[in-house]
Design a protein around this motif. Structure first.
Motif, PDB file in Angstrom:
ATOM      1  N   LYS A 183       0.805  -1.224   0.000  1.00  0.00           N
ATOM      2  CA  LYS A 183       0.000   0.000   0.000  1.00  0.00           C
ATOM      3  C   LYS A 183       0.837   1.273   0.000  1.00  0.00           C
ATOM      4  CE  LYS A 183      -4.193  -1.756   2.292  1.00  0.00           C
ATOM      5  NZ  LYS A 183      -5.088  -1.594   3.457  1.00  0.00           N
ATOM      6  N   TRP A 184       2.128   1.161   0.283  1.00  0.00           N
ATOM      7  CA  TRP A 184       2.938   2.375   0.341  1.00  0.00           C
ATOM      8  C   TRP A 184       4.282   2.147  -0.357  1.00  0.00           C
ATOM      9  CZ3 TRP A 184       7.804   3.271   2.288  1.00  0.00           C
ATOM     10  CH2 TRP A 184       8.360   2.276   3.125  1.00  0.00           C
ATOM     11  N   PHE A 185       4.890   3.254  -0.805  1.00  0.00           N
ATOM     12  CA  PHE A 185       6.137   3.155  -1.556  1.00  0.00           C
ATOM     13  C   PHE A 185       7.147   4.198  -1.076  1.00  0.00           C
ATOM     14  CE2 PHE A 185       2.422   2.433  -4.406  1.00  0.00           C
ATOM     15  CZ  PHE A 185       2.395   1.060  -4.201  1.00  0.00           C
ATOM     16  N   MET A 186       8.413   3.845  -1.213  1.00  0.00           N
ATOM     17  CA  MET A 186       9.493   4.657  -0.668  1.00  0.00           C
ATOM     18  C   MET A 186       9.863   5.793  -1.632  1.00  0.00           C
ATOM     19  SD  MET A 186      12.283   5.802   0.597  1.00  0.00           S
ATOM     20  CE  MET A 186      13.368   5.540  -0.802  1.00  0.00           C
ATOM     21  N   ILE A 215       9.397  -4.862  -2.169  1.00  0.00           N
ATOM     22  CA  ILE A 215       8.019  -4.468  -2.485  1.00  0.00           C
ATOM     23  C   ILE A 215       7.914  -2.948  -2.594  1.00  0.00           C
ATOM     24  CG2 ILE A 215       5.625  -4.409  -1.663  1.00  0.00           C
ATOM     25  CD1 ILE A 215       6.157  -7.090  -0.257  1.00  0.00           C
ATOM     26  N   VAL A 216       8.415  -2.228  -1.592  1.00  0.00           N
ATOM     27  CA  VAL A 216       8.189  -0.786  -1.540  1.00  0.00           C
ATOM     28  C   VAL A 216       9.100  -0.003  -2.476  1.00  0.00           C
ATOM     29  CG1 VAL A 216       7.319  -0.926   0.821  1.00  0.00           C
ATOM     30  CG2 VAL A 216       9.739  -0.397   0.441  1.00  0.00           C
ATOM     31  N   THR A 217      10.077  -0.668  -3.099  1.00  0.00           N
ATOM     32  CA  THR A 217      10.977   0.017  -4.031  1.00  0.00           C
ATOM     33  C   THR A 217      10.900  -0.536  -5.452  1.00  0.00           C
ATOM     34  OG1 THR A 217      12.833  -1.475  -3.496  1.00  0.00           O
ATOM     35  CG2 THR A 217      12.631   0.560  -2.203  1.00  0.00           C
ATOM     36  N   ARG A 218      10.159  -1.640  -5.640  1.00  0.00           N
ATOM     37  CA  ARG A 218      10.143  -2.272  -6.950  1.00  0.00           C
ATOM     38  C   ARG A 218       8.775  -2.856  -7.301  1.00  0.00           C
ATOM     39  NH1 ARG A 218      15.099  -2.005  -5.004  1.00  0.00           N
ATOM     40  NH2 ARG A 218      16.887  -2.252  -6.402  1.00  0.00           N
ATOM     41  N   GLY A 240       5.868  -3.263  -5.667  1.00  0.00           N
ATOM     42  CA  GLY A 240       4.673  -2.493  -5.368  1.00  0.00           C
ATOM     43  C   GLY A 240       4.525  -1.273  -6.254  1.00  0.00           C
ATOM     44  N   THR A 241       5.638  -0.558  -6.480  1.00  0.00           N
ATOM     45  CA  THR A 241       5.571   0.631  -7.329  1.00  0.00           C
ATOM     46  C   THR A 241       5.194   0.260  -8.756  1.00  0.00           C
ATOM     47  OG1 THR A 241       7.987   0.461  -7.433  1.00  0.00           O
ATOM     48  CG2 THR A 241       7.075   2.156  -6.036  1.00  0.00           C
ATOM     49  N   ALA A 242       5.795  -0.787  -9.282  1.00  0.00           N
ATOM     50  CA  ALA A 242       5.472  -1.215 -10.644  1.00  0.00           C
ATOM     51  C   ALA A 242       4.004  -1.618 -10.760  1.00  0.00           C
ATOM     52  CB  ALA A 242       6.378  -2.370 -11.061  1.00  0.00           C
ATOM     53  N   LYS A 243       3.496  -2.321  -9.748  1.00  0.00           N
ATOM     54  CA  LYS A 243       2.091  -2.728  -9.761  1.00  0.00           C
ATOM     55  C   LYS A 243       1.173  -1.512  -9.735  1.00  0.00           C
ATOM     56  CE  LYS A 243      -1.355  -5.434  -7.205  1.00  0.00           C
ATOM     57  NZ  LYS A 243      -1.622  -6.247  -5.977  1.00  0.00           N
ATOM     58  N   ALA A 244       1.468  -0.565  -8.858  1.00  0.00           N
ATOM     59  CA  ALA A 244       0.628   0.637  -8.741  1.00  0.00           C
ATOM     60  C   ALA A 244       0.646   1.457 -10.025  1.00  0.00           C
ATOM     61  CB  ALA A 244       1.093   1.494  -7.568  1.00  0.00           C
ATOM     62  N   LEU A 245       1.756   1.424 -10.740  1.00  0.00           N
ATOM     63  CA  LEU A 245       1.880   2.178 -11.984  1.00  0.00           C
ATOM     64  C   LEU A 245       1.344   1.421 -13.193  1.00  0.00           C
ATOM     65  CD1 LEU A 245       5.455   3.578 -11.336  1.00  0.00           C
ATOM     66  CD2 LEU A 245       3.389   4.976 -11.609  1.00  0.00           C
ATOM     67  N   GLY A 246       0.981   0.160 -12.993  1.00  0.00           N
ATOM     68  CA  GLY A 246       0.499  -0.648 -14.111  1.00  0.00           C
ATOM     69  C   GLY A 246       1.597  -1.042 -15.076  1.00  0.00           C
ATOM     70  N   LEU A 247       2.836  -1.094 -14.582  1.00  0.00           N
ATOM     71  CA  LEU A 247       3.980  -1.474 -15.416  1.00  0.00           C
ATOM     72  C   LEU A 247       4.188  -2.982 -15.292  1.00  0.00           C
ATOM     73  CD1 LEU A 247       6.387   1.468 -14.501  1.00  0.00           C
ATOM     74  CD2 LEU A 247       5.110   1.182 -16.631  1.00  0.00           C
ATOM     75  N   LYS A 248       3.517  -3.731 -16.147  1.00  0.00           N
ATOM     76  CA  LYS A 248       3.483  -5.181 -16.013  1.00  0.00           C
ATOM     77  C   LYS A 248       4.834  -5.845 -16.283  1.00  0.00           C
ATOM     78  CE  LYS A 248      -1.432  -5.400 -17.156  1.00  0.00           C
ATOM     79  NZ  LYS A 248      -2.476  -5.929 -18.079  1.00  0.00           N
ATOM     80  N   ASN A 249       5.709  -5.176 -17.005  1.00  0.00           N
ATOM     81  CA  ASN A 249       6.996  -5.773 -17.354  1.00  0.00           C
ATOM     82  C   ASN A 249       8.132  -5.274 -16.479  1.00  0.00           C
ATOM     83  OD1 ASN A 249       5.877  -7.273 -19.479  1.00  0.00           O
ATOM     84  ND2 ASN A 249       6.111  -5.559 -20.898  1.00  0.00           N
ATOM     85  N   LYS A 250       7.795  -4.546 -15.419  1.00  0.00           N
ATOM     86  CA  LYS A 250       8.835  -4.000 -14.548  1.00  0.00           C
ATOM     87  C   LYS A 250       8.582  -4.389 -13.099  1.00  0.00           C
ATOM     88  CE  LYS A 250       9.919  -0.136 -17.614  1.00  0.00           C
ATOM     89  NZ  LYS A 250      11.203  -0.717 -18.031  1.00  0.00           N
TER      90      LYS A 250
END
Length: 566
Positions: A379-382, A439-442, A444-454
Motif C-alpha cells: 500500500k505504500w512506496f518509498m 516491495i516498496v521500491t520495486r 509495489g511501485t510497478a504494480k501501482a503504476l500498471g507497469l506489467k513488465n517492470k
C-alpha cells in the motif's frame, strides 16, 4: 544482444513470491527468459553471496522540467558543493539536490534503479520537460501532466459532463506525451491565480462553482473511464499545514465513493507532508497514527511517503500557495512563485532540514512512522519526493531506517529533544526485510503504476536487474546497517534491458532509456472545435497548433496503447 546468466544469487522477487531463494536468472534480447541458449556463449555473472532484485522503480521524483531547471538556475551554491567530473564514458555535471540531467541518470543507475516517474509536468511546458527527459540516460521514465486545475477539466466537471471531461483529458495525455493524471491542491491552484487558496475539500473554487471534493472524485471517475494504468496521482489540499491530517482523511473518505472493490482509485503522494497534527507550529505533532489506521482498514488507496532525510535541499511543487506560505514562514531570501496561465501554478524555495529543528525532526519521524505503521507494504512506496524531502541518492539512508531499529535510534538520539519526546518511533519494533524492501521500491511501485513488465524477474519481464553485495545468509542487516546501506548505494551490478551498465558501482556502459507515454483512444474523439481554439487565442500564450508534443521531441519513445470506455 549478449545473453546473460546470473548464477546462484539470493533472489528477492515479491511479485512471484520469491523470498531469498538461491537461483539463476537468464536474460536474452532485453527480457527475462527461462534459460539462455548456452552457458558457454552467455555472459555469466557469479552472484554467489549476493542479493538479486529487479531494477528499482521510483514512483515520484522531480527529475526534469521547467521547475527543476529553474531550481538549478537559482542555486549556484548547489552546483559548487557537488561537482561531478567527466570520464572517458560519462559526462560531467553538477548539483547536489538538483543534479544535472546526465548525473541524475548515472546516480539512479548506481543505486540499481532503472525506472523513474517524473510526477509534475505543466502542459504548456511539456516540450521542455521532454527535452530534459531525453537527456537523462540509463533509466526509463515518464511524466504526469498537471490536470486538476486545467480550465477545460474544471468547466466539464462544473457542467457534470465527465464523459466530455474524459475525452479532453485523453487528448491532453496524448498531446503532452504523458503517463498519468496529476492533481495538485485541487481548486487551490485556480484560486491562487486570484491570490487565494482553498482550505477544505468543500470550499468553493472561484468562477467555477465547484469544490475540491468535486475535482477529486470527478478526476478519479475520469481516470477509471479512460482505463489508465495508474490511479489519479494526488497532492492533497492543505499540504504542509499543522492539522492537515484531517483534510487528508476527508480526501481519502471522499474517494471511497468512487471505489468499486476492484483496484485502488487514488494514489496520495508524499503523504508525510499531509500527515501533520496540532493546531499550530508550536503544538506541531504527528498524525501518522490516524492516517495509518485509516489505510490499514481500507483498500482503495496507495501512498508514497516523501521521507525527510535531513539535507540541504530545494523544495519545488506546483502548489504555488504552499510555496508562498513556506516563504513567509521561513523568511527565505530566494524564492520563485508562478501562475501557469489556465493550467497550474508553482514555487521553488531552497530549504535545509535540520535534526535540531523540532518541526523538521518530527517530519522525519512522521515519514518513518507511516512506513512502519502501515501494515501492508503493497500500500505504500518509498520516496523522498526528490528533492523536496531530500535528494534521491539518499535512498539508502531511508532503507537503513526501515530495516534497522538501531539505525533509527542512532538518528533519533541526535534530533531535537522536543521532537524525541513526540516521536512514536521508540514504541515501534518493526524492521523491514529485504523481501519487504523489494516491495516498496520495486514490485509495489510497478504494480501501482500498471507497469506489467517492470518490478519483477518473471519470464517476459524487462531485463532490468540490480545486484547488491549483501549476503542474507551471513549478514544481519539490522545490526550491519551501515555496510548494507553502503551496498544499496553502490550496486555490484545494474543491468538495463539486458546490458550491464554498472559494475562495482561504476558506469561501464550507457543507454538513453525510454520515455513512456499513453496513447489513450476514446470511442468518440475530443471535440476540438473552433470554440476551443478561440479560447487558446484568448487565454493561452501558445497557439493551439503549437501546443502538442510531437514524436520528434522524444528521443526513445515507448507508446503504450490504451482503449478508453468513453
Amino acid at each position: 544482444m549478449t545473453e546473460i546468466l546470473i548464477k546462484n544469487g539470493f533472489v528477492f522477487d515479491p511479485t512471484n513470491n520469491i523470498d531469498g531463494q538461491k537461483m539463476d536468472i537468464a536474460l536474452k534480447d532485453g527480457k527475462i527468459v527461462k534459460k539462455v541458449t548456452s552457458e558457454r556463449s552467455a555472459k555469466v555473472i557469479d552472484a554467489s553471496g549476493l542479493t538479486v532484485m529487479a531494477g528499482g522503480v521510483d514512483i515520484h521524483s522531480h527529475i526534469a522540467g521547467s521547475e527543476v531547471n529553474l531550481g538549478r538556475l537559482i542555486r549556484p551554491d548547489d552546483h559548487v558543493k557537488d561537482v561531478v567530473k567527466k570520464t572517458a564514458l560519462t559526462r560531467g555535471g553538477t548539483g547536489y539536490s538538483i543534479p544535472t540531467t546526465y548525473v541524475t541518470g548515472y546516480r539512479y543507475s548506481k543505486m540499481g534503479y532503472t525506472t523513474v516517474m517524473n510526477p509534475s509536468m505543466a502542459a504548456m511546458k511539456a516540450k521542455h520537460a521532454h527535452e530534459e527527459l531525453n537527456d537523462v540516460p540509463m533509466i526509463d521514465k515518464a511524466s504526469f501532466t498537471l490536470l486538476g486545475d486545467w480550465w477545460f477539466a474544471l468547466e466539464n466537471i462544473a457542467k457534470g459532463d465527465l464523459e466530455e471531461c474524459a475525452r479532453h483529458i485523453a487528448w491532453m495525455i496524448r498531446a503532452t506525451r504523458s503517463y498519468a493524471i496529476k492533481v495538485v491542491n485541487p481548486g487551490g491552484l485556480e484560486s491562487w491565480g486570484f491570490g487565494r487558496n482553498v482550505h477544505s475539500i468543500d470550499d468553493e473554487v472561484p468562477n467555477f462553482g465547484i469544490t475540491p471534493r468535486d475535482i477529486i472524485t470527478g478526476m478519479a471517475k475520469v481516470n477509471t473511464m479512460l482505463n489508465m494504468p495508474h490511479t489519479v496521482h494526488l497532492h492533497t489540499n492543505n499540504l504542509g499545514v499543522p492539522g492537515n491530517y484531517k483534510t487528508t482523511i476527508d480526501t481519502m473518505k471522499a474517494l471511497e465513493s468512487v471505489y468499486t472493490g476492484n483496484k485502488p482509485v487514488g494514489h496520495i503522494t508524499h503523504i508525510q507532508f499531509s500527515s501533520f497534527a496540532g493546531d499550530n507550529w508550536a503544538h506541531f505533532k504527528s498524525g501518522a497514527e490516524e492516517i495509518s489506521k485509516y489505510l490499514n482498514n481500507h483498500n482503495h488507496l496507495t501512498v508514497d511517503i516523501g521521507q525527510v532525510t535531513f539535507a540541504d535541499t530545494t523544495t519545488m511543487t506546483a502548489d504555488g500557495p504552499f510555496e508562498f506560505a513556506l516563504y513567509e514562514l521561513g523568511g527565505h531570501n530566494k524564492w520563485v512563485n508562478s501562475d501557469v496561465e489556465t493550467e497550474s501554478s508553482g514555487g521553488i524555495i531552497p530549504f535545509h532540514f535540520k535534526r535540531k529543528n523540532a518541526v523538521n525532526a518530527i517530519q522525519w519521524s512522521i515519514g518513518l512512522e507511516l512506513s512502519l505503521l502501515i501494515k501492508d507494504p503493497w500500500k505504500w512506496f518509498m520516496t523522498t519526493d526528490h528533492p523536496n524531502g531530500g535528494p534521491f541518492f539518499h535512498y539508502p539512508r531511508v532503507f537503513a531506517w526501515l530495516y534497522s531499529r538501531k539505525a533509527r535510534e542512532a538518528t533519533l538520539k541526535n534530533c531535537n529533544k522536543k521532537a524525541q519526546k513526540k516521536s512514536l518511533l521508540p514504541s515501534i519494533d518493526r524492521e523491514y526485510s529485504l523481501y519487504e524492501l523489494a516491495i516498496v521500491t520495486r514490485a509495489g511501485t510497478a504494480k501501482a503504476l500498471g507497469l506489467k513488465n517492470k518490478g519483477h524477474l518473471g519470464i517476459g519481464a524487462d531485463a532490468d536487474v540490480s545486484i547488491y553485495n549483501i549476503n542474507p545468509e551471513t549478514t544481519d542487516i539490522s545490526k550491519s546497517y551501515k555496510a548494507v546501506r553502503k551496498a544499496f548505494g553502490n550496486a555490484a551490478y545494474t543491468i538495463k534491458d539486458g546490458e550491464i551498465v554498472v559494475k562495482d558501482a561504476e558506469i561501464v556502459a550507457t543507454t538513453p532509456g525510454r520515455t513512456m507515454w499513453l496513447d489513450v483512444q476514446t470511442k468518440e474523439p475530443c471535440r476540438i472545435d473552433d470554440k476551443i481554439k478561440s479560447k487558446f487565442k484568448e487565454y493561452w500564450t501558445i497557439e493551439f497548433d503549437n501546443y502538442p508534443v510531437t514524436d520528434h521531441y522524444i528521443k526513445v519513445p515507448e507508446k503504450i496503447a490504451i482503449e478508453a470506455s468513453v
